[in-house]
Design an enzyme around this catalytic site. Sequence first.
Site, mmCIF file in Angstrom:
data_model
loop_
_atom_site.group_PDB
_atom_site.id
_atom_site.type_symbol
_atom_site.label_atom_id
_atom_site.label_comp_id
_atom_site.label_asym_id
_atom_site.label_seq_id
_atom_site.Cartn_x
_atom_site.Cartn_y
_atom_site.Cartn_z
ATOM 1 N N SER A 1 0.793 -1.229 0.000
ATOM 2 C CA SER A 1 0.000 0.000 0.000
ATOM 3 C C SER A 1 0.825 1.279 0.000
ATOM 4 C CB SER A 1 -0.962 0.014 1.190
ATOM 5 O OG SER A 1 -2.040 -0.860 0.958
ATOM 6 N N THR A 2 2.118 1.195 0.187
ATOM 7 C CA THR A 2 2.936 2.382 -0.030
ATOM 8 C C THR A 2 2.756 2.870 -1.465
ATOM 9 O OG1 THR A 2 4.519 1.764 1.683
ATOM 10 C CG2 THR A 2 5.323 3.253 -0.018
#
Length: 399
Positions: free
Chosen positions: A66-67
């Site tokens: 999710s970065t």
Amino acid sequence: MVGGAADEGYGPVADAFRANFAERGELGAACAVYRDGRKVVDLWGGHRDGVTRAAWEEDTLVPMFSTTKGVASIALAVAHSRGLLDYDETVARYWPEFGAAGKERVTVRQLLSHQAGLCAIDERLELADLLDLDRVAAVVAAQKPAWEPGTRHGYHGITLGWYEGELLRRVDPQRRTLGRFFAEEVADPLGLDFFIGLPDDVPPHRVARIDGYTPPQMLLHLHELPPRFVLGFLNPRSLTYRTFGNPRITGLVNEYNRRELQRAEIPAANGIGTARAVARAYGELATGGAALGLTEATLDALQRPAVAPSGGRMDLVIHIESVFSLGYCKPFPRFTFGSSADLAFGTPGAGGSFGFADPDTGIGFAYAMNKTGFRLYDDPRELALRDALYRCLGERPQG
């Protein structure tokens, strides 16, 4: 074990990075920091593959889960600066099919802030479907919200990127996918080694192998993960499971070692690159965004405090308080990052990776690793690096 360097005055970051291997069980990782547009920390070390023990190299790429969301949302910020979209306009204005199933009043801001109720997909998708973005767009456009948009929020763990991608494709005069738009309008100008949809010409040996946990192992870490999140993740009837369960492989961290999954465009979850690239991108956002043509209005929107949904901050998917704005997390008491001015914005990823911009100090920061931890944010390895950095800046500790 460790390569790279830290400029004078940033030695404590390098010390913390080495300590992660000696004291915190690090396998392979990288950390980079830009300050006022200049790279001041660039470190890498350990093993890119825990089985073969191949070394993590200067140009090793790693899946960042999710970065990716924050990196992908830079593409939307560029589109906003070019006048291609308005954060407070309805999504359906740009993408009429999106207005189905009661979504005609959902704004771009609500969508990007996880308030649209579109975290789960009811129609079954398979891995092959993810390579057909027309198919994905039709499915997500037809989805009925899980709650009244704007009243609550819940982490759109996988779907956010597909909604962003089709929205961008509708407003871009060239109708480019988010992966291509990002490559041409963000990565190329900044010289970033980061991909949303891994090209076939990137050799497999450059990509670090994820050493991840399995869902049953989450039960052994209820002191680190929110218990209701874990129980929901394991319950096929829960909203949490449905959020990460279609296709199921998109919610399983070890599956991101599969080249087929790396090749697809999943702008919320499968970005692959270097920590240096993420720090460079956020460093640009922290210092005015001139190389990307970002306007003052766009930067102001990213720095402003988040507008919480009317029903409060409790996240219906991950079951903790959370704060989202325009594709990013913002600082709040349970998750403090950046300086005390609270202008920062960024996104953590599963297992411990994190990247953010701090306009108050001119910092772009990124940490990425291949051995996954069990915290949703503030992984001890990443937090040690971030705290060391802000001590170097004379700022308060962040933990």
